[in-house]
Scaffold this motif. Structure first.
Motif, mmCIF file in Angstrom:
data_model
loop_
_atom_site.group_PDB
_atom_site.id
_atom_site.type_symbol
_atom_site.label_atom_id
_atom_site.label_comp_id
_atom_site.label_asym_id
_atom_site.label_seq_id
_atom_site.Cartn_x
_atom_site.Cartn_y
_atom_site.Cartn_z
ATOM 1 N N ARG A 48 -11.139 -8.007 13.413
ATOM 2 C CA ARG A 48 -11.018 -9.465 13.291
ATOM 3 C C ARG A 48 -12.263 -10.164 13.875
ATOM 4 N N ARG A 49 -12.714 -9.650 15.033
ATOM 5 C CA ARG A 49 -13.911 -10.253 15.655
ATOM 6 C C ARG A 49 -15.135 -10.108 14.743
ATOM 7 N N ALA A 50 -15.192 -8.955 14.059
ATOM 8 C CA ALA A 50 -16.346 -8.708 13.182
ATOM 9 C C ALA A 50 -16.265 -9.493 11.875
ATOM 10 N N ASN A 51 -15.065 -10.020 11.572
ATOM 11 C CA ASN A 51 -14.859 -10.721 10.304
ATOM 12 C C ASN A 51 -14.159 -12.059 10.536
ATOM 13 N N PRO A 52 -14.853 -13.001 11.164
ATOM 14 C CA PRO A 52 -14.189 -14.273 11.483
ATOM 15 C C PRO A 52 -13.666 -14.968 10.219
ATOM 16 N N GLY A 53 -12.474 -15.529 10.350
ATOM 17 C CA GLY A 53 -11.881 -16.250 9.211
ATOM 18 C C GLY A 53 -11.044 -15.359 8.304
ATOM 19 N N ALA A 54 -11.107 -14.040 8.528
ATOM 20 C CA ALA A 54 -10.339 -13.135 7.665
ATOM 21 C C ALA A 54 -8.862 -13.175 8.045
ATOM 22 N N VAL A 55 -8.015 -12.872 7.077
ATOM 23 C CA VAL A 55 -6.581 -12.785 7.349
ATOM 24 C C VAL A 55 -6.232 -11.288 7.471
ATOM 25 N N VAL A 56 -5.238 -10.970 8.328
ATOM 26 C CA VAL A 56 -4.913 -9.546 8.563
ATOM 27 C C VAL A 56 -3.509 -9.224 8.048
ATOM 28 N N PHE A 57 -3.431 -8.245 7.154
ATOM 29 C CA PHE A 57 -2.144 -7.730 6.675
ATOM 30 C C PHE A 57 -1.894 -6.371 7.352
ATOM 31 N N ALA A 58 -0.684 -6.162 7.849
ATOM 32 C CA ALA A 58 -0.340 -4.839 8.403
ATOM 33 C C ALA A 58 0.964 -4.358 7.774
ATOM 34 N N HIS A 59 1.084 -3.051 7.643
ATOM 35 C CA HIS A 59 2.330 -2.474 7.142
ATOM 36 C C HIS A 59 3.310 -2.383 8.315
ATOM 37 N N PRO A 60 4.608 -2.627 8.092
ATOM 38 C CA PRO A 60 5.553 -2.551 9.219
ATOM 39 C C PRO A 60 5.745 -1.155 9.814
ATOM 40 N N GLU A 61 5.158 -0.131 9.206
ATOM 41 C CA GLU A 61 5.181 1.203 9.839
ATOM 42 C C GLU A 61 4.193 1.279 11.003
ATOM 43 N N CYS A 62 3.341 0.258 11.142
ATOM 44 C CA CYS A 62 2.388 0.247 12.261
ATOM 45 C C CYS A 62 3.149 -0.021 13.562
ATOM 46 N N ASN A 63 2.520 0.320 14.687
ATOM 47 C CA ASN A 63 3.189 0.104 15.970
ATOM 48 C C ASN A 63 3.220 -1.387 16.317
ATOM 49 N N GLU A 64 3.981 -1.707 17.340
ATOM 50 C CA GLU A 64 4.217 -3.109 17.700
ATOM 51 C C GLU A 64 2.910 -3.873 17.984
#
Ligand code: 13P
Ligand code: SF4
Length: 297
Positions: free
Chosen positions: A182-198
């Protein structure tokens, strides 16, 4: 060319090719339909052709067979398993149930047919929240993915008894990797799969199934999307959104999802080999839990 060979064999065998969003790009390109677990399960119920070639992992091909048992379902490489699905056996689930009498058993579709046969309802990452929102206040055993289970429990303000299974690929991703991206890509939106950890889920903007990611990518205003899931999905995301940039966080790769290749798809069709077979009694019982899930629109 191998693609022409596959097309010819597909016509000769009246076959349909289904592929998961994590499949190899070239496999997605020859598929008749590419989707997430829920979309593929729904699609499997609609297929009229006698042969389905399933490019994904075993439990997905097994689900297609259970839902449409008169079809010949072929899996190009039958060793394509899902390590999470193997983290609970039917016997372990029976013991878990015995420890919690009266509880409803909800299984993530990433489970074996034997485990589904022991459950009340199946869910996918695309419909778990919706289905579980109709079961509020009930005692729930959630198997096998503790991350999806705790994600939904938290969203709904509930508490579930979660089996301690997980996807080794998604669970290994760290929140710091998301934050660094996120820091390297300011303004980007982040999608995560719910299988990822909390930690990863909390560091993301949206938690979505792979099908959900494909749908949301078209809607969000951001031109740059960081994707915290298996990197195979980038092929479809880029193809459908040529004006946007997609970056895989952590370069996650599921080797089982890469086992379907053009060569073994061709060979499955040529030799009509690696047919998925499910015990009739298990299939009948597992179908109840999958049908209950599909009934929720
Ligand atoms: P989806 O149903 O979101 O495609 O997820 C399947 C899967 O195996 C994720 O690892
Ligand atoms: Fe299973 Fe994880 Fe691979 Fe999905 S990515 S098929 S949950 S091992």
């Amino acid at each position: 060319m191998i693609v022409d060979e596959i097309e010819k064999l597909k016509r000769e065998r009246s076959a349909v090719i289904l592929a998961h969003n994590y499949s190899r790009p070239e496999v997605q390109d020859i598929a008749d339909f590419t989707g997430d677990s829920l979309e593929l399960a729904r699609k499997a119920t609609e297929i009229e052709s006698p042969v389905i070639v399933f490019c994904g992992v075993y439990f997905m091909a097994e689900t297609a067979k259970i839902l449409n048992p008169s079809k010949k379902v072929l899996i190009p490489d039958p060793s394509a398993g899902c390590p999470m699905a193997d983290m609970i056996t039917a016997q372990e689930l029976r013991l878990f149930k015995a420890e919690h009498p009266g509880a409803k058993v909800v299984c993530y579709v990433n489970s074996t047919a034997e485990v589904k046969a022991e459950c009340d309802i199946s869910v996918t990452s695309g419909n778990a929240e919706k289905i579980l929102s109709t079961m509020k206040g009930e005692k729930i055993l959630f198997v096998p993915d503790m991350h999806l289970g705790s994600y939904v429990a938290e969203k709904l303000g509930e508490k579930y008894e979660c089996w301690k299974g997980c996807c080794p690929i998604h669970a290994a991703l760290k929140a710091e990797e998301v934050e660094a991206s996120r820091r390297a890509n300011p303004g980007a939106v982040v999608f995560a799969h719910p299988e990822c950890n909390e930690g990863v889920r909390k560091a993301a903007d949206e938690c979505l199934s792979t099908g959900g990611m494909c749908a949301r990518a078209k809607e969000v205003a951001a031109k740059k999307i960081l994707v915290a899931t298996e990197k195979g999905i980038l092929h479809r995301l880029k193809k459908e959104n040529p004006d946007k940039e997609f970056i895989a966080v952590g370069e996650l790769e599921c080797c089982d999802m890469k086992k379907a290749t053009l060569e073994n798809v061709r060979d499955a069709l040529l030799y009509m080999r690696h047919e998925v077979v499910v015990d009739e009694e298990i299939s009948r019982k597992a179908k109840r839990s999958i049908d209950s899930m599909l009934a929720v629109k």
